[in-house]
Design a protein around this motif. Structure first.
Motif, PDB file in Angstrom:
ATOM      1  N   LEU A 111       0.843  -1.188   0.000  1.00 24.56           N
ATOM      2  CA  LEU A 111       0.000   0.000   0.000  1.00 24.56           C
ATOM      3  C   LEU A 111       0.881   1.242   0.000  1.00 24.56           C
ATOM      4  O   LEU A 111       1.846   1.332   0.778  1.00 24.56           O
ATOM      5  CB  LEU A 111      -0.920  -0.001   1.225  1.00 24.56           C
ATOM      6  N   PRO A 149      -2.435  -4.469   4.438  1.00 22.46           N
ATOM      7  CA  PRO A 149      -1.394  -4.995   3.543  1.00 22.46           C
ATOM      8  C   PRO A 149      -0.150  -5.421   4.328  1.00 22.46           C
ATOM      9  O   PRO A 149       0.089  -4.951   5.439  1.00 22.46           O
ATOM     10  CB  PRO A 149      -1.088  -3.802   2.627  1.00 22.46           C
ATOM     11  N   ALA A 195       3.193   2.887  -4.025  1.00 19.64           N
ATOM     12  CA  ALA A 195       2.701   1.516  -4.115  1.00 19.64           C
ATOM     13  C   ALA A 195       3.606   0.673  -5.017  1.00 19.64           C
ATOM     14  O   ALA A 195       3.873  -0.504  -4.722  1.00 19.64           O
ATOM     15  CB  ALA A 195       1.262   1.499  -4.634  1.00 19.64           C
ATOM     16  N   LEU A 205      -9.715  -1.244   2.543  1.00 20.41           N
ATOM     17  CA  LEU A 205      -8.583  -1.222   3.457  1.00 20.41           C
ATOM     18  C   LEU A 205      -8.854  -2.020   4.734  1.00 20.41           C
ATOM     19  O   LEU A 205      -8.130  -1.883   5.717  1.00 20.41           O
ATOM     20  CB  LEU A 205      -8.223   0.230   3.822  1.00 20.41           C
ATOM     21  N   LEU A 240      -3.180   0.870  -3.846  1.00 21.71           N
ATOM     22  CA  LEU A 240      -2.886  -0.527  -3.546  1.00 21.71           C
ATOM     23  C   LEU A 240      -2.138  -1.140  -4.714  1.00 21.71           C
ATOM     24  O   LEU A 240      -2.598  -1.091  -5.862  1.00 21.71           O
ATOM     25  CB  LEU A 240      -4.178  -1.315  -3.291  1.00 21.71           C
TER      26      LEU A 240
END
Length: 432
Positions: A10, A129, A419, A125, A23
């Motif tokens: 992320l 991540p 990202a 979200l 992302l």
């Protein structure tokens, strides 16, 4: 929010004015997270908070981003609207923000902001991540920024947000994003103009398919950007109406009204915080002894009526109009204060002339640190909202030529690039 060890990286561009999230997708193009805000769906999430008294009597309620603006616009007198709070991250003088009867440290405001951002992301979200890459300025905002303090506050803010947190200079994120457009090797200068800082990175980009596509060569920054330009407008058009340059009487003498009040008023991160008992009592006492008490009364009225956001909006509208035209009209009205003024682009450029000199010096430092000359730069990538100001763009056109100047994704390129960096095996080479 649970961690997914195999999930995408992320990229988070936590900006002074706006924040953007992307992302990553292994081997693919990062996806910008969009927010179905009250006015429109957008990947841009305003870096702002709004607080109000909860009707249930449980204390303060709050929201962030576009929802904070919507709440403030509906109930301005019953709320506290705070924006540009990133600007105080490196300030030793900032300890806590008093909001109604509660106090918030920087990291607490940041954690609350992230909590609301996640809640408004439509579930995108909810799974944390495995790696989060957060952008940070090359040089923080403030007269004497304390980088170690800012890092401590950032660490506390993002603690619990991700299993693995990395910090990367914001212009490097933009550089990696721009590199995806290049089909041949190049040495690029990235100029990122945000709300609080202007940051510059020189990066060598290898040919597509190279084991390492981008190599950072040097960086520099300065705590001058969009909010400083706002201050110049306020200083010329608004603050004189609120008593700046005026005097008050004390023991038979006339003394200048303390400038600290006007510095706070013209700083978007501090204006809303002036609405506290101590400051308002001081201003009321000052009004009684001021040579022009009506001017101080106007300042008090703007603060009491929570008119910071409409004032910010009026200043921003003027800047945007002067970016597309040679002249524009400034209008602000509220709480007994009404200001009308015609402003030319040439006037505005005169107001920010000293700031431009310092920005140019930062560009010189970036080239010097990178050990390259102007002739070694193949492309200049301009990003950030203030890069659209003609005088700012002209800095680079005059140095490198119009053909070298590239732009696009002014508000999203940093998150997109962060990202991409998050998916790299050698992320340590980018982290600071």
């Amino acid at each position: 929010m649970q961690t997914d060890a195999g999930g995408p990286a992320l990229g988070l561009d936590f900006g002074t004015t706006n924040s953007v999230v992307a992302l990553g997708t292994p081997g693919g193009t990062p996806e910008l997270v969009t927010f179905a805000a009250p006015a429109e769906t957008s990947p841009v999430f305003r870096s702002a908070l709004c607080f109000w008294q909860d009707d249930s009597g449980k204390g303060l309620a709050s929201d962030a981003g576009p929802w904070a603006i919507a709440e403030y616009m509906e109930y301005p007198l019953d709320s506290r609207f705070i924006q540009s709070f990133k600007s105080v991250a490196a300030m030793k003088t900032f300890e806590q923000a008093s909001v109604f009867d509660k106090r918030y440290r920087f990291e607490e405001m940041g954690q609350l902001f992230l909590e609301k951002l996640i809640a408004h992301a439509g579930g995108k979200l909810d799974t944390r991540p495995h790696r989060i890459v957060v952008g940070r300025p090359v040089e923080y905002a403030g007269a004497r920024p304390d980088e170690a303090l800012a890092r401590t506050r950032y660490d506390a803010m993002f603690k619990g947000f991700g299993a693995e947190i990395h910090y990367v200079y914001e212009p490097l994120g933009a550089a990696y994003s721009y590199a995806t457009r290049l089909t041949e090797p190049a040495t690029i200068l990235v100029a990122d103009f945000g709300g609080g800082t202007s940051d510059f990175s020189v990066v060598r980009v290898a040919e597509p398919g190279a084991a390492r596509r981008c190599t950072p060569l040097g960086h520099a920054g300065v705590g001058i950007a969009g909010d400083r330009f706002d201050y110049r407008i306020l200083d010329r058009l608004v603050l004189p109406m609120l008593g700046k340059g005026g005097a008050y009487k004390s023991f038979g003498k006339e003394l200048e009204i303390p400038r600290a009040y006007f510095a706070d008023f013209a700083d978007w991160s501090r204006l809303a915080l002036m609405r506290n008992r101590k400051t308002m009592t001081e201003l009321e006492r000052l009004q009684k002894t001021a040579v022009d008490p009506e001017s101080i009364g106007r300042m008090i009225a703007v603060i009491e009526n929570e008119l910071g956001y409409p004032l910010y909006d009026a200043v921003g509208s003027l800047k945007r109009a002067l970016s597309s035209g040679e002249d524009a009209h400034f209008h602000f009205a509220g709480a007994g204060l009404e200001i009308e003024a015609d402003v030319t682009r040439a006037q505005f450029e005169g107001w920010i002339a000293d700031d431009v000199v310092r920005i140019e010096a930062a560009v010189d430092r970036a080239l010097e640190v990178a050990n390259v000359g102007g002739g070694d730069i193949d492309r200049v990538f301009l990003t950030g909202g203030s890069s659209l100001i003609p005088r700012i763009r002209r800095i680079f056109v005059e140095r490198f030529g119009e053909a070298a100047i590239m732009s696009g994704g002014e508000l999203t390129s940093i998150a997109h690039g962060l990202a991409l960096i998050g998916e790299q095996d050698d992320i340590a080479a980018w982290s600071v």
